[in-house]
Design a protein around this motif. Structure first.
Motif, PDB file in Angstrom:
ATOM      1  N   VAL A  62       0.830  -1.208   0.000  1.00 45.89           N
ATOM      2  CA  VAL A  62       0.000   0.000   0.000  1.00 45.89           C
ATOM      3  C   VAL A  62       0.866   1.260   0.000  1.00 45.89           C
ATOM      4  CG1 VAL A  62      -1.641   1.332   1.398  1.00 45.89           C
ATOM      5  CG2 VAL A  62      -1.994  -1.118   1.044  1.00 45.89           C
ATOM      6  N   ASN A  63       1.971   1.233   0.730  1.00 47.41           N
ATOM      7  CA  ASN A  63       2.815   2.424   0.878  1.00 47.41           C
ATOM      8  C   ASN A  63       3.978   2.492  -0.100  1.00 47.41           C
ATOM      9  OD1 ASN A  63       1.328   3.527   3.045  1.00 47.41           O
ATOM     10  ND2 ASN A  63       2.304   2.102   4.443  1.00 47.41           N
ATOM     11  N   SER A  64       4.240   1.452  -0.836  1.00 47.91           N
ATOM     12  CA  SER A  64       5.398   1.411  -1.730  1.00 47.91           C
ATOM     13  C   SER A  64       5.280   2.426  -2.868  1.00 47.91           C
ATOM     14  CB  SER A  64       5.559   0.011  -2.331  1.00 47.91           C
ATOM     15  OG  SER A  64       6.583   0.027  -3.304  1.00 47.91           O
ATOM     16  N   PRO A  65       6.350   3.212  -3.093  1.00 44.12           N
ATOM     17  CA  PRO A  65       6.336   4.120  -4.243  1.00 44.12           C
ATOM     18  C   PRO A  65       6.454   3.359  -5.569  1.00 44.12           C
ATOM     19  CG  PRO A  65       8.444   4.251  -3.096  1.00 44.12           C
ATOM     20  CD  PRO A  65       7.558   3.347  -2.284  1.00 44.12           C
ATOM     21  N   ASP A  66       6.847   2.088  -5.507  1.00 42.02           N
ATOM     22  CA  ASP A  66       6.960   1.268  -6.722  1.00 42.02           C
ATOM     23  C   ASP A  66       5.603   0.752  -7.209  1.00 42.02           C
ATOM     24  OD1 ASP A  66       9.728   1.578  -6.689  1.00 42.02           O
ATOM     25  OD2 ASP A  66       9.998  -0.180  -5.418  1.00 42.02           O
ATOM     26  N   ILE A  67       4.609   0.781  -6.336  1.00 40.16           N
ATOM     27  CA  ILE A  67       3.259   0.342  -6.711  1.00 40.16           C
ATOM     28  C   ILE A  67       2.489   1.566  -7.211  1.00 40.16           C
ATOM     29  CG2 ILE A  67       1.075  -0.622  -5.872  1.00 40.16           C
ATOM     30  CD1 ILE A  67       3.283  -2.708  -6.050  1.00 40.16           C
ATOM     31  N   ASP A  68       2.120   1.526  -8.499  1.00 43.38           N
ATOM     32  CA  ASP A  68       1.421   2.661  -9.101  1.00 43.38           C
ATOM     33  C   ASP A  68      -0.051   2.724  -8.692  1.00 43.38           C
ATOM     34  OD1 ASP A  68       3.706   3.433 -10.716  1.00 43.38           O
ATOM     35  OD2 ASP A  68       3.262   1.665 -11.934  1.00 43.38           O
ATOM     36  N   LYS A  69      -0.689   1.551  -8.642  1.00 44.13           N
ATOM     37  CA  LYS A  69      -2.114   1.501  -8.320  1.00 44.13           C
ATOM     38  C   LYS A  69      -2.397   0.336  -7.384  1.00 44.13           C
ATOM     39  CE  LYS A  69      -3.178   4.550 -11.619  1.00 44.13           C
ATOM     40  NZ  LYS A  69      -3.849   5.806 -11.507  1.00 44.13           N
ATOM     41  N   VAL A  70      -3.367   0.528  -6.503  1.00 44.03           N
ATOM     42  CA  VAL A  70      -3.878  -0.547  -5.653  1.00 44.03           C
ATOM     43  C   VAL A  70      -5.318  -0.780  -6.096  1.00 44.03           C
ATOM     44  CG1 VAL A  70      -4.463  -1.269  -3.310  1.00 44.03           C
ATOM     45  CG2 VAL A  70      -2.385   0.069  -3.715  1.00 44.03           C
ATOM     46  N   LEU A  71      -5.576  -1.978  -6.625  1.00 45.01           N
ATOM     47  CA  LEU A  71      -6.918  -2.334  -7.057  1.00 45.01           C
ATOM     48  C   LEU A  71      -7.642  -2.953  -5.874  1.00 45.01           C
ATOM     49  CD1 LEU A  71      -6.099  -3.967 -10.527  1.00 45.01           C
ATOM     50  CD2 LEU A  71      -6.366  -1.539  -9.935  1.00 45.01           C
ATOM     51  N   ILE A  72      -8.702  -2.315  -5.426  1.00 51.59           N
ATOM     52  CA  ILE A  72      -9.468  -2.789  -4.271  1.00 51.59           C
ATOM     53  C   ILE A  72     -10.694  -3.514  -4.806  1.00 51.59           C
ATOM     54  CG2 ILE A  72     -10.686  -2.111  -2.177  1.00 51.59           C
ATOM     55  CD1 ILE A  72      -8.886   0.437  -2.190  1.00 51.59           C
ATOM     56  N   ILE A  73     -10.668  -4.841  -4.715  1.00 53.46           N
ATOM     57  CA  ILE A  73     -11.750  -5.659  -5.261  1.00 53.46           C
ATOM     58  C   ILE A  73     -12.899  -5.672  -4.253  1.00 53.46           C
ATOM     59  CG2 ILE A  73     -12.392  -7.889  -6.239  1.00 53.46           C
ATOM     60  CD1 ILE A  73     -10.105  -6.416  -7.758  1.00 53.46           C
ATOM     61  N   CYS A  74     -13.987  -5.026  -4.624  1.00 49.11           N
ATOM     62  CA  CYS A  74     -15.114  -4.810  -3.710  1.00 49.11           C
ATOM     63  C   CYS A  74     -16.221  -5.845  -3.932  1.00 49.11           C
ATOM     64  CB  CYS A  74     -15.671  -3.407  -3.898  1.00 49.11           C
ATOM     65  SG  CYS A  74     -14.469  -2.095  -3.600  1.00 49.11           S
ATOM     66  N   ASP A  75     -16.346  -6.745  -2.967  1.00 48.91           N
ATOM     67  CA  ASP A  75     -17.471  -7.678  -2.916  1.00 48.91           C
ATOM     68  C   ASP A  75     -18.052  -7.568  -1.514  1.00 48.91           C
ATOM     69  OD1 ASP A  75     -15.407  -9.033  -1.524  1.00 48.91           O
ATOM     70  OD2 ASP A  75     -16.246 -10.985  -2.053  1.00 48.91           O
ATOM     71  N   ARG A  76     -19.083  -8.342  -1.237  1.00 46.88           N
ATOM     72  CA  ARG A  76     -19.731  -8.268   0.076  1.00 46.88           C
ATOM     73  C   ARG A  76     -18.743  -8.556   1.209  1.00 46.88           C
ATOM     74  NH1 ARG A  76     -25.042 -11.458   1.026  1.00 46.88           N
ATOM     75  NH2 ARG A  76     -26.022  -9.441   1.161  1.00 46.88           N
ATOM     76  N   GLY A  77     -17.919  -9.596   1.044  1.00 49.57           N
ATOM     77  CA  GLY A  77     -16.958  -9.959   2.085  1.00 49.57           C
ATOM     78  C   GLY A  77     -15.954  -8.864   2.358  1.00 49.57           C
ATOM     79  N   TYR A  78     -15.436  -8.222   1.316  1.00 45.92           N
ATOM     80  CA  TYR A  78     -14.456  -7.142   1.506  1.00 45.92           C
ATOM     81  C   TYR A  78     -15.100  -5.981   2.250  1.00 45.92           C
ATOM     82  CZ  TYR A  78     -10.459  -4.125   0.620  1.00 45.92           C
ATOM     83  OH  TYR A  78      -9.364  -3.306   0.786  1.00 45.92           O
ATOM     84  N   MET A  79     -16.300  -5.593   1.817  1.00 45.99           N
ATOM     85  CA  MET A  79     -16.982  -4.466   2.450  1.00 45.99           C
ATOM     86  C   MET A  79     -17.234  -4.726   3.932  1.00 45.99           C
ATOM     87  SD  MET A  79     -20.671  -2.706   1.659  1.00 45.99           S
ATOM     88  CE  MET A  79     -21.565  -3.967   2.548  1.00 45.99           C
ATOM     89  N   GLU A  80     -17.755  -5.918   4.240  1.00 45.03           N
ATOM     90  CA  GLU A  80     -18.065  -6.234   5.636  1.00 45.03           C
ATOM     91  C   GLU A  80     -16.813  -6.238   6.499  1.00 45.03           C
ATOM     92  OE1 GLU A  80     -20.225  -9.921   5.327  1.00 45.03           O
ATOM     93  OE2 GLU A  80     -22.087  -8.916   4.757  1.00 45.03           O
ATOM     94  N   LYS A  81     -15.732  -6.856   6.016  1.00 44.86           N
ATOM     95  CA  LYS A  81     -14.492  -6.918   6.784  1.00 44.86           C
ATOM     96  C   LYS A  81     -13.845  -5.540   6.928  1.00 44.86           C
ATOM     97  CE  LYS A  81     -13.447 -11.710   5.580  1.00 44.86           C
ATOM     98  NZ  LYS A  81     -12.574 -12.600   4.802  1.00 44.86           N
ATOM     99  N   ALA A  82     -13.855  -4.764   5.860  1.00 43.05           N
ATOM    100  CA  ALA A  82     -13.256  -3.425   5.913  1.00 43.05           C
ATOM    101  C   ALA A  82     -14.028  -2.527   6.873  1.00 43.05           C
ATOM    102  CB  ALA A  82     -13.221  -2.803   4.526  1.00 43.05           C
TER     103      ALA A  82
END
Length: 193
Positions: A62-82
């Protein structure tokens, strides 16, 4: 632009291990990005090995300058846990949230909708609810959304803002412009009155 001049996008995929089917969906997306479209993908299934600290791995992605984009895959499980702050997703949400809230114009974090509820609503966690998302939730939207994602990753938008032109020169001339019809219009107006 030649292939050598194209910058290879580096992305990290953040997702929830909601179901084996969902994990397979994510794996297929990551594979298609890598193999068919030249996007360098970091994915826990490939890059997190035994002995690694899972939380350090997520934080570094998440913090790496080498990572251009973070794709956040949003499904029911991700939303509930987040939203509940549970598990690895909760940890990632805690790491991503300050970045999202302190940088209004940030473009590093892209919500990817992979599932919708029965009314067609999205399962997007609170911390990114107001962000523009890419829809890969159905067969009807998948290919269009996938192209939108690729265009975003390669910074090649479908609609490009045109270059700014110059102000018209006649606006800055000292003498007002008189058109041939100006006198005719004045005569007609006088005749009506």
């Amino acid at each position: 632009m030649t292939k050598r001049e194209i910058s290879i996008p580096n992305v990290f995929i953040s997702y929830s291990w909601t179901t084996p089917e969902h994990e397979e969906w994510v794996l297929e997306l990551a594979s298609r990005l890598m193999e068919e479209n030249g996007v360098s993908v970091t994915l826990d299934k490939w890059d997190l090995v035994e002995g690694h600290d899972t939380y350090k791995f997520m934080e570094s992605m998440v913090n790496s300058p080498d990572i251009d984009k973070v794709l956040i895959i949003c499904d029911r499980g991700y939303m509930e846990k987040a939203n509940a702050g549970r598990g690895g997703v909760g940890t990632e949400a805690a790491i991503i949230s300050p970045e999202v809230y302190t940088h209004n114009q940030q473009e590093k974090f892209i919500p990817i909708v992979s599932e919708r509820d029965s009314q067609g609503g999205t399962y997007i966690p609170t911390f990114i609810k107001t962000r523009k998302y890419i829809d890969l939730s159905s067969e009807e939207t998948y290919e269009k959304g996938f192209e939108e994602l690729l265009r975003n990753l390669y910074n090649r938008p479908l609609y490009r803002k045109p270059s700014l032109g110059s102000a018209p020169a006649f606006l800055f001339e000292d003498a007002p412009i008189r058109y041939k019809t100006t006198n005719v219009i004045k005569q007609l107006r006088d005749a009506i009155v």
